[in-house]
Design an enzyme around this catalytic site. Structure first.
Site, mmCIF file in Angstrom:
data_model
loop_
_atom_site.group_PDB
_atom_site.id
_atom_site.type_symbol
_atom_site.label_atom_id
_atom_site.label_comp_id
_atom_site.label_asym_id
_atom_site.label_seq_id
_atom_site.Cartn_x
_atom_site.Cartn_y
_atom_site.Cartn_z
ATOM 1 N N LYS A 1 5.197 3.024 -9.149
ATOM 2 C CA LYS A 1 5.068 3.899 -7.981
ATOM 3 C C LYS A 1 6.111 3.577 -6.906
ATOM 4 O O LYS A 1 6.712 4.464 -6.344
ATOM 5 C CB LYS A 1 3.687 3.751 -7.312
ATOM 6 N N ARG B 1 -6.450 4.061 -2.317
ATOM 7 C CA ARG B 1 -6.812 3.254 -3.481
ATOM 8 C C ARG B 1 -8.322 3.283 -3.738
ATOM 9 O O ARG B 1 -8.793 2.705 -4.706
ATOM 10 C CB ARG B 1 -6.451 1.790 -3.250
ATOM 11 N N ARG C 1 8.593 -8.827 -12.955
ATOM 12 C CA ARG C 1 8.888 -8.273 -11.632
ATOM 13 C C ARG C 1 9.295 -9.379 -10.649
ATOM 14 O O ARG C 1 8.697 -10.449 -10.610
ATOM 15 C CB ARG C 1 7.670 -7.524 -11.102
ATOM 16 N N ARG D 1 5.866 -12.354 -6.647
ATOM 17 C CA ARG D 1 4.805 -12.161 -5.659
ATOM 18 C C ARG D 1 3.568 -12.960 -6.043
ATOM 19 O O ARG D 1 3.228 -13.043 -7.222
ATOM 20 C CB ARG D 1 4.435 -10.675 -5.604
HETATM 21 P P1 AMP Z 1 0.850 -3.052 -4.065
HETATM 22 O O1 AMP Z 1 2.096 -3.552 -3.420
HETATM 23 O O2 AMP Z 1 0.616 -1.584 -3.842
HETATM 24 O O3 AMP Z 1 0.728 -3.430 -5.516
HETATM 25 O O4 AMP Z 1 -0.377 -3.785 -3.310
HETATM 26 C C1 AMP Z 1 -0.496 -5.189 -3.284
HETATM 27 C C2 AMP Z 1 -1.842 -5.600 -2.729
HETATM 28 O O5 AMP Z 1 -1.988 -5.064 -1.405
HETATM 29 C C3 AMP Z 1 -3.060 -5.082 -3.482
HETATM 30 O O6 AMP Z 1 -3.395 -5.903 -4.581
HETATM 31 C C4 AMP Z 1 -4.117 -5.109 -2.386
HETATM 32 O O7 AMP Z 1 -4.563 -6.442 -2.130
HETATM 33 C C5 AMP Z 1 -3.329 -4.669 -1.172
HETATM 34 N N1 AMP Z 1 -3.333 -3.190 -1.001
HETATM 35 C C6 AMP Z 1 -2.282 -2.328 -1.096
HETATM 36 N N2 AMP Z 1 -2.644 -1.062 -0.850
HETATM 37 C C7 AMP Z 1 -3.972 -1.109 -0.586
HETATM 38 C C8 AMP Z 1 -4.941 -0.117 -0.278
HETATM 39 N N3 AMP Z 1 -4.616 1.173 -0.194
HETATM 40 N N4 AMP Z 1 -6.217 -0.539 -0.071
HETATM 41 C C9 AMP Z 1 -6.567 -1.837 -0.139
HETATM 42 N N5 AMP Z 1 -5.714 -2.814 -0.453
HETATM 43 C C10 AMP Z 1 -4.419 -2.468 -0.672
#
Ligand code: AMP
Length: 216
Positions: A13, A86, A125, A158
Site C-alpha cells: 500500500k 483499519r 523490507r 522496523r
Molecule cells: P503500517 O505502517 O501501516 O504497517 O502500520 C504500522 C503500525 O502502526 C501498525 O501495526 C499499528 O500498530 C499502527 N497503525 C497504523 N495505522 C493504524 C490504524 N489505522 N489504526 C490503528 N493502528 C494503526
C-alpha cells in the site's frame, strides 16, 4: 480524487500510494507514518502509541482517530489514505468526518495478496529512519546497499517487521478487515487490485483502474 487503500500489512500500500500520489498530484496520508512521527516525538500520546506499535497491535481507535482527524482537516487537495481505516469503527468515523468536510471518499482500493506470500515480503523490507522511505532487499533495493537513496542514512528493519510481530499483525488484519470490506462494498465504492505481481505491474494496473473509475 479521494481514495483509501486497504490491504494487509506488506501488500504494498505504502509504495503504491506514493506512486499514485505522484501520478495524480495527490496528498499521501499514511496513518503508520503519522503514528510513527508522534511516537518519535515522545509526546504522551506517542509513548502510548509505542506500546501498541512495537507489539504489532493496532493503536486504539480513539487515539488514531484524533491524530488522523487533525491531519485530514488540513488537506486542501485530493488525497490517498494509506493504512487507514483499519477497523470498522475507524471506517464509520472517517465517513462522518469526510461527510462533514463535504469531501467523501470516492474510491476504496483493496490490494489483494494471499497472506502466505506476505511473510516473505516483510523479511526483506528496510526503511530509512530519517525520511521513512521504504525499500526491499530484492524487489526495491537502494542504489547503495543498506543506505537510503535520498539522504544516505543507514537503513533499518522496523521493530514491527520482526517475524513474531509480523504473525501478530497478520492475524489482527484478518480479524478486522472483513467487516470493513463489507462496509465499503455496501457503500458501492470498493474495487479490488490483484497485488501479487511485481511492484511496477501493480502500479500500472492500479493507475488504469483509477483512471477508468474517474472517467466513468
Ligand atoms: P503500517 O505502517 O501501516 O504497517 O502500520 C504500522 C503500525 O502502526 C501498525 O501495526 C499499528 O500498530 C499502527 N497503525 C497504523 N495505522 C493504524 C490504524 N489505522 N489504526 C490503528 N493502528 C494503526
Amino acid at each position: 480524487m479521494r481514495i483509501a487503500l486497504l490491504g494487509a500489512p506488506g501488500a504494498g500500500k505504502g509504495t503504491q500510494a506514493a506512486r499514485i500520489c505522484e501520478e495524480f498530484g495527490l496528498k499521501h496520508m499514511s496513518s503508520g507514518d503519522i503514528l510513527r512521527a508522534e511516537k518519535a516525538a515522545g509526546t504522551p500520546a506517542g509513548i502510548k502509541i509505542k506500546q501498541y506499535m512495537d507489539a504489532g497491535q493496532l493503536v486504539p481507535d480513539e487515539l488514531t482517530l484524533s491524530l488522523m482527524r487533525e491531519h485530514i482537516q488540513k488537506i486542501e487537495k485530493g488525497f490517498v489514505l494509506d493504512g487507514f481505516p483499519r477497523t470498522l469503527v475507524q471506517a464509520q468515523a472517517l465517513n462522518r468526518m469526510l461527510f462533514e468536510l463535504d469531501r467523501p471518499l470516492n474510491l476504496v482500493l483493496n490490494f489483494d495478496v494471499p497472506l502466505e506470500a506476505l511473510a516473505r515480503r516483510f523479511s526483506g523490507r528496510r526503511i530509512c529512519p530519517t525520511c521513512q522511505a521504504v525499500y526491499h532487499i530484492e524487489s526495491l533495493p537502494p542504489k547503495v546497499a543498506g543506505k537510503c537513496d535520498h539522504d544516505g542514512t543507514a537503513l533499518i528493519i522496523r521493530a514491527d517487521d520482526k517475524p513474531e510481530v509480523v504473525q501478530q499483525r497478520l492475524s489482527t488484519y484478518k480479524e478486522t478487515m472483513d467487516p470493513i470490506l463489507a462496509y465499503y462494498k455496501k457503500l458501492g465504492c470498493l474495487k479490488t487490485v490483484d497485488a501479487t505481481g511485481s511492484i511496477d505491474s501493480v502500479t500500472k494496473a492500479t493507475i488504469e483502474k483509477i483512471k477508468r473509475h474517474f472517467e466513468d
